[in-house]
Design a protein around this motif. Structure first.
Motif, mmCIF file in Angstrom:
data_model
loop_
_atom_site.group_PDB
_atom_site.id
_atom_site.type_symbol
_atom_site.label_atom_id
_atom_site.label_comp_id
_atom_site.label_asym_id
_atom_site.label_seq_id
_atom_site.Cartn_x
_atom_site.Cartn_y
_atom_site.Cartn_z
ATOM 1 N N UNK A 203 -3.511 -16.965 -38.771
ATOM 2 C CA UNK A 203 -3.069 -16.141 -39.900
ATOM 3 C C UNK A 203 -1.598 -15.870 -40.167
ATOM 4 N N UNK A 204 -1.197 -16.188 -41.497
ATOM 5 C CA UNK A 204 -2.179 -16.272 -42.640
ATOM 6 C C UNK A 204 -2.282 -17.845 -42.952
ATOM 7 N N UNK A 205 -1.391 -18.733 -42.332
ATOM 8 C CA UNK A 205 -1.459 -20.085 -42.693
ATOM 9 C C UNK A 205 -2.562 -20.936 -42.687
ATOM 10 N N UNK A 206 -3.168 -21.056 -41.575
ATOM 11 C CA UNK A 206 -4.394 -22.046 -41.214
ATOM 12 C C UNK A 206 -5.492 -21.471 -42.223
ATOM 13 N N UNK B 62 6.283 -17.296 -46.155
ATOM 14 C CA UNK B 62 5.395 -18.049 -45.842
ATOM 15 C C UNK B 62 3.952 -18.315 -46.604
ATOM 16 N N UNK B 63 3.500 -17.006 -47.090
ATOM 17 C CA UNK B 63 2.454 -17.340 -48.112
ATOM 18 C C UNK B 63 2.672 -18.265 -49.316
ATOM 19 N N UNK B 64 3.845 -18.016 -50.027
ATOM 20 C CA UNK B 64 4.512 -18.715 -50.929
ATOM 21 C C UNK B 64 4.517 -19.977 -50.804
ATOM 22 N N UNK B 65 5.010 -20.421 -49.621
ATOM 23 C CA UNK B 65 5.435 -22.120 -49.184
ATOM 24 C C UNK B 65 4.000 -22.746 -49.037
ATOM 25 N N UNK B 66 3.235 -21.860 -48.806
ATOM 26 C CA UNK B 66 1.558 -22.630 -48.545
ATOM 27 C C UNK B 66 0.962 -22.808 -49.810
ATOM 28 N N UNK B 67 1.165 -21.867 -50.826
ATOM 29 C CA UNK B 67 0.757 -21.835 -52.062
ATOM 30 C C UNK B 67 1.346 -22.913 -52.628
ATOM 31 N N UNK B 68 2.631 -23.455 -52.537
ATOM 32 C CA UNK B 68 3.107 -24.639 -53.187
ATOM 33 C C UNK B 68 2.421 -25.959 -52.325
ATOM 34 N N UNK B 69 2.271 -25.819 -51.417
ATOM 35 C CA UNK B 69 1.448 -27.154 -50.436
ATOM 36 C C UNK B 69 0.013 -27.181 -51.198
#
Length: 227
Positions: free
Chosen positions: A68-71, A42-49
């Motif tokens: 947490x953690x996305x928003x 999940x964290x890695x996908x958001x880092x891509x975004x």
């Protein structure tokens, strides 16, 4: 949830049954993050975004949970974050964890074209383990709604648990929820049919930190809206 005007966007005749789903997550609350303490995919996908979006870009966290953690991650990157969740308790927790974001209690079906809620358009949408809470008949419709919510060329990150099940009741952190899933080839096809290019795919074998949730294979898709 709002269930009027269900004749739009293919929802005609669907029962939109959410009985027990929001109540389960209301009861789970912060224990969700305790049960899933490591969210590398999940964290890695958001880092891509965040690496692909300009500062101030508008992002929807669909099924935001506790925030947490996305928003939190999106807001820390200087993005304009909107989160929605069916659970009122989760929305309350998200507002505490990420006060600078805008969180609202609603169903993805509310956001369908012609539906009762309009949050505008977004540069990106994240849907981590939220679409699996829908019956299979609704998942393509939800993907169509996400396509509608995105600006042309907008980005979409999605995660699902690989499983050949439809609206199947499982024990989950002391409650019971109904989940759906696909084997990965079918998931790819459903996402592409909804108008998305799959840019990258990753998967993780995950063992939650709670006895009543079985180890699972998590699939993460990084996508771009086409059309």
């Amino acid at each position: 949830m709002s269930s009027s005007s269900t004749d739009k966007a293919g929802y005609a005749g669907l029962p939109l049954d959410r009985s027990g789903q929001a109540e389960a997550f209301d009861a789970i609350g912060n224990r969700y993050d305790e049960a899933f303490p490591h969210k590398e995919g999940q964290v890695a996908a958001v880092e891509w975004l965040t690496g692909a979006l300009p500062g101030g870009a508008r992002v929807l966290d669909l099924g935001c949970g506790t925030g947490l953690p996305t928003a939190r991650q999106l807001a820390d990157a200087g993005l304009d974050v909107v989160g929605v969740d069916l659970s009122g308790n989760m929305v309350d927790l998200a507002r505490k964890h990420v006060p600078e974001a805008d969180f609202q209690q609603m169903d993805i079906a509310d956001l369908r074209p012609g539906g009762p809620a309009d949050l505008g358009r977004f540069d990106a949408v994240a849907a981590f383990f939220s679409l699996l809470m829908l019956p299979r008949a609704e998942i393509p419709l939800a993907l169509g709604t996400i396509h509608h919510l995105l600006n042309p060329g907008g980005l979409f990150v999605l995660s699902m648990v690989e499983a050949d099940v439809d609206n199947f009741a499982i024990p989950f952190i002391g409650s019971t929820v109904r989940v759906s899933g696909y084997l990965r080839d079918e998931l790819r096809a459903v996402v592409r049919d909804a108008g998305f290019e799959i840019v990258e795919e990753t998967s993780y074998t995950y063992a939650p930190a709670t006895a009543d949730v079985q180890p699972e294979e998590q699939i993460f898709l990084r996508c771009r809206r086409v059309g």
